[in-house]
Write a protein that holds these residues in place. Structure first.
Motif, PDB file in Angstrom:
ATOM      1  N   ASP A  44      -1.331 -12.337   2.402  1.00 48.78           N
ATOM      2  CA  ASP A  44      -1.113 -13.296   3.493  1.00 48.78           C
ATOM      3  C   ASP A  44      -1.927 -14.583   3.285  1.00 48.78           C
ATOM      4  O   ASP A  44      -1.427 -15.693   3.488  1.00 48.78           O
ATOM      5  CB  ASP A  44      -1.442 -12.653   4.850  1.00 48.78           C
TER       6      ASP A  44
ATOM      7  N   HIS B 129       0.844  -1.191   0.000  1.00 51.14           N
ATOM      8  CA  HIS B 129       0.000   0.000   0.000  1.00 51.14           C
ATOM      9  C   HIS B 129       0.885   1.248   0.000  1.00 51.14           C
ATOM     10  O   HIS B 129       1.738   1.424   0.877  1.00 51.14           O
ATOM     11  CB  HIS B 129      -0.937   0.001   1.208  1.00 51.14           C
TER      12      HIS B 129
ATOM     13  N   GLY C   8      -7.830 -14.004   6.298  1.00 52.58           N
ATOM     14  CA  GLY C   8      -8.297 -12.640   6.225  1.00 52.58           C
ATOM     15  C   GLY C   8      -9.595 -12.531   5.446  1.00 52.58           C
ATOM     16  O   GLY C   8     -10.321 -11.557   5.591  1.00 52.58           O
TER      17      GLY C   8
ATOM     18  N   ALA D 235      -6.693 -12.223  10.881  1.00 48.69           N
ATOM     19  CA  ALA D 235      -7.020 -10.937  10.261  1.00 48.69           C
ATOM     20  C   ALA D 235      -8.526 -10.719  10.134  1.00 48.69           C
ATOM     21  O   ALA D 235      -9.032  -9.651  10.460  1.00 48.69           O
ATOM     22  CB  ALA D 235      -6.343 -10.828   8.891  1.00 48.69           C
TER      23      ALA D 235
ATOM     24  N   ALA E  60     -11.443  -9.387   4.600  1.00 45.18           N
ATOM     25  CA  ALA E  60     -11.005  -8.752   3.352  1.00 45.18           C
ATOM     26  C   ALA E  60     -10.305  -9.816   2.514  1.00 45.18           C
ATOM     27  O   ALA E  60      -9.250 -10.323   2.909  1.00 45.18           O
ATOM     28  CB  ALA E  60     -10.074  -7.580   3.638  1.00 45.18           C
TER      29      ALA E  60
ATOM     30  N   ARG F  11      -3.399   4.902  -1.972  1.00 47.25           N
ATOM     31  CA  ARG F  11      -3.217   3.562  -1.424  1.00 47.25           C
ATOM     32  C   ARG F  11      -2.862   2.506  -2.468  1.00 47.25           C
ATOM     33  O   ARG F  11      -2.050   1.610  -2.235  1.00 47.25           O
ATOM     34  CB  ARG F  11      -4.531   3.163  -0.734  1.00 47.25           C
TER      35      ARG F  11
ATOM     36  N   GLU G  18       0.857  -4.933  10.961  1.00 48.96           N
ATOM     37  CA  GLU G  18       0.458  -3.521  10.862  1.00 48.96           C
ATOM     38  C   GLU G  18       1.289  -2.750  11.872  1.00 48.96           C
ATOM     39  O   GLU G  18       1.130  -2.912  13.082  1.00 48.96           O
ATOM     40  CB  GLU G  18      -1.034  -3.365  11.193  1.00 48.96           C
TER      41      GLU G  18
ATOM     42  N   TYR H 170     -11.274  -7.050  10.050  1.00 48.02           N
ATOM     43  CA  TYR H 170     -12.497  -7.137   9.253  1.00 48.02           C
ATOM     44  C   TYR H 170     -12.168  -8.123   8.139  1.00 48.02           C
ATOM     45  O   TYR H 170     -11.012  -8.220   7.714  1.00 48.02           O
ATOM     46  CB  TYR H 170     -12.855  -5.766   8.646  1.00 48.02           C
TER      47      TYR H 170
ATOM     48  N   ASN I 271      -3.611  -5.461  -2.292  1.00 49.04           N
ATOM     49  CA  ASN I 271      -3.898  -6.439  -1.225  1.00 49.04           C
ATOM     50  C   ASN I 271      -5.331  -6.976  -1.291  1.00 49.04           C
ATOM     51  O   ASN I 271      -5.836  -7.548  -0.319  1.00 49.04           O
ATOM     52  CB  ASN I 271      -3.623  -5.851   0.158  1.00 49.04           C
ATOM     53  N   ARG I 272      -5.964  -6.791  -2.431  1.00 49.61           N
ATOM     54  CA  ARG I 272      -7.231  -7.481  -2.744  1.00 49.61           C
ATOM     55  C   ARG I 272      -7.086  -8.247  -4.040  1.00 49.61           C
ATOM     56  O   ARG I 272      -8.049  -8.809  -4.536  1.00 49.61           O
ATOM     57  CB  ARG I 272      -8.385  -6.456  -2.891  1.00 49.61           C
TER      58      ARG I 272
HETATM   59  N1  ARG Z   1      -5.005  -3.489   6.479  1.00 49.75           N
HETATM   60  C1  ARG Z   1      -4.822  -4.642   5.630  1.00 49.75           C
HETATM   61  C2  ARG Z   1      -5.688  -4.488   4.386  1.00 49.75           C
HETATM   62  O1  ARG Z   1      -6.788  -3.993   4.480  1.00 49.75           O
HETATM   63  C3  ARG Z   1      -5.145  -5.896   6.364  1.00 49.75           C
HETATM   64  C4  ARG Z   1      -4.963  -7.142   5.590  1.00 49.75           C
HETATM   65  C5  ARG Z   1      -5.160  -8.365   6.428  1.00 49.75           C
HETATM   66  N2  ARG Z   1      -5.158  -9.553   5.623  1.00 49.75           N
HETATM   67  C6  ARG Z   1      -6.210  -9.956   4.909  1.00 49.75           C
HETATM   68  N3  ARG Z   1      -6.062 -10.991   4.124  1.00 49.75           N
HETATM   69  N4  ARG Z   1      -7.376  -9.388   4.996  1.00 49.75           N
HETATM   70  O2  ARG Z   1      -5.258  -4.823   3.323  1.00 49.75           O
END
Ligand code: ARG
Ligand code: ZN
Length: 420
Positions: free
Chosen positions: A367, A184, A319, A355, A362, A239, A383, A360, A255-256
């Motif tokens: 990970d 990010h 997560g 996570a 996500a 981000r 974090e 929350y 990260n999505r």
């Molecule tokens: N702050 C991170 C995010 O929103 C947390 C990620 C945690 N891992 C997950 N697979 N949700 O990307």
């Protein structure tokens, strides 16, 4: 994008038992309700549409967990947001009353002012651009040719290299550990922390314990170089990456975008959101490069550690959902020992947990992919600091203490990985 004077960051907290609370719970089936409700209100109420293009630009969710979220509110929306919070009895406090001022004060020295007497221009008293970080990595390969090598594992959307540093004493049978920062863009503390860790390990290598020496380290300090450069040049609070797949709105949330349970909860198909998952798993060159390298490098991967900020959490899978893998006890135990190592070193409290249920759900996080697909036993998202006082705009004077505690935590994880 400028975050002109007057932008607020609120920490909000509903007082439990209020009508608002119960209504919110039922509306959202009980998960991350406050965050969801605030976003629904903000999206649905046209009144909050400050810029004509996207209603979401009135506010920006900075952080959050099950019970509270931090939202950055743009000047034009402050009055309405304050009124809404008061109307609904949502407990809240102002964490940062002038984001632009915090931005102006966070980074004391510019890269142009630092010299390269040491053969590179990187310091840990300031935040630096990608070129300075990459210059440092290249410097290591000439200073420690038997220990360090650099590889470009792929190119970003805007054709910047994604560089990986390998630290290895070359012993056969070493376990392999992956570390990344900067997935990010705005989480500036993460490339700074990762390079601090690199510097510590490399310059102290002879004195390090065996579990550090007999590890093959694969480290990518700037996983999202386009986004990171954009936060230096244009919008400090950007981000995502800089993909232009989404018409009007740029950027995919890297990260999505990883290929495990891709597109599920806590991700979006709307390119204008901060959590846009992309057009498909690994649609982005930055995530595809990581996938290709990890799956194409046949080494005994044991630990995957991804640095993010902020909130002070040590998170493990899953997560994507409120669920845990079968060996969750091992991940919890090592996570707790890592958090204990941080406090033992004089650092602050880090919260440990899965996570999805700790923060929350996500889906599409790195990970989860590392654990669910790539075969890493110990997969963590850490974090870093803080818990919202400065949020992403953590002053550079915090780099050293934050990086030191991150190293203390990483040592625990890597030592466990050696035995895995
Ligand atoms: N702050 C991170 C995010 O929103 C947390 C990620 C945690 N891992 C997950 N697979 N949700 O990307
Ligand atoms: Zn992050």
């Amino acid at each position: 994008e400028t975050w002109t004077s007057g932008v607020l960051v609120y920490k909000t907290q509903a007082s439990p038992g209020t009508t608002f609370h119960r209504r919110a719970m039922s509306e959202t089936r009980g998960t991350v309700w406050l965050s969801v409700v605030l976003l629904l209100v903000l999206v649905d109420h046209k009144r909050w549409q400050v810029t004509a293009r996207a209603p979401l630009t009135a506010v920006d969710t900075w952080g959050g967990n099950k019970s509270a979220i931090d939202i950055a509110v743009r000047p034009a929306a402050i009055e309405e947001v304050s009124a809404m919070l008061a109307r609904n009895n949502i407990k809240h406090e102002v964490m940062l009353d002038d984001v632009q001022r915090a931005i102006n004060e966070e980074n004391p020295t510019s890269d142009d002012d630092t010299n390269d007497r040491k053969g590179h221009r990187l310091t840990w008293q300031a935040y630096h651009k990608t070129a300075v970080i990459y210059g440092y990595l290249e410097h290591l390969t000439t200073t420690y040719p038997n220990l360090c090598s650099v590889k470009t594992i792929g190119m970003s959307v805007q054709n910047r290299p994604i560089k990986l540093l390998k630290i290895s004493n070359g012993k056969p049978g070493n376990k392999a550990v992956w570390v990344d920062g900067g997935i990010h863009a705005r989480e500036w503390i993460t490339p700074a922390t990762v390079t601090y860790i690199i510097n510590h390990i490399v310059s102290n290598f002879e004195n390090e314990p065996k579990y550090i020496q007999d590890t093959d380290w694969y480290i990518t300090p700037v996983a999202n170089p386009d986004g990171y450069e954009f936060t230096h040049s244009t919008d400090r609070l950007w981000r995502k990456n800089r993909a232009r797949s989404g018409g009007q709105c740029a950027g995919t949330d890297l990260n999505r975008n990883f290929g495990y349970k891709w597109g599920g909860k806590g991700s979006s198909k709307n390119p204008c959101t901060q959590i846009y998952a992309g057009t498909g798993p690994f649609s982005e060159p930055e995530t595809a490069a990581i996938q290709r390298f990890i799956q194409g490098t046949k080494v005994p991967w044991k630990a995957y550690v991804s640095f993010h900020s902020y909130g002070q959490y040590i998170l493990y899978p899953w997560g994507y959902e409120n669920a845990v893998p079968t060996d969750h006890r091992d991940l919890e135990a090592v996570g707790r020992r890592a958090a204990a190592a941080i406090t033992a070193a004089g650092g602050p409290r880090y919260t440990v947990g899965p996570a999805g249920s700790t923060l929350y759900p996500a889906a599409g996080g790195s990970d989860d992919w590392a654990k669910g697909v790539a075969g890493f036993k110990y997969s963590y998202t850490i974090e870093l600091r803080d818990t919202g006082r400065f949020g992403f705009v953590l002053p550079a004077s915090y780099i050293q203490p934050t990086a030191e505690e991150a190293l203390a935590a990483l040592r625990v994880i890597v030592e466990a990985a050696q035995k895995a």
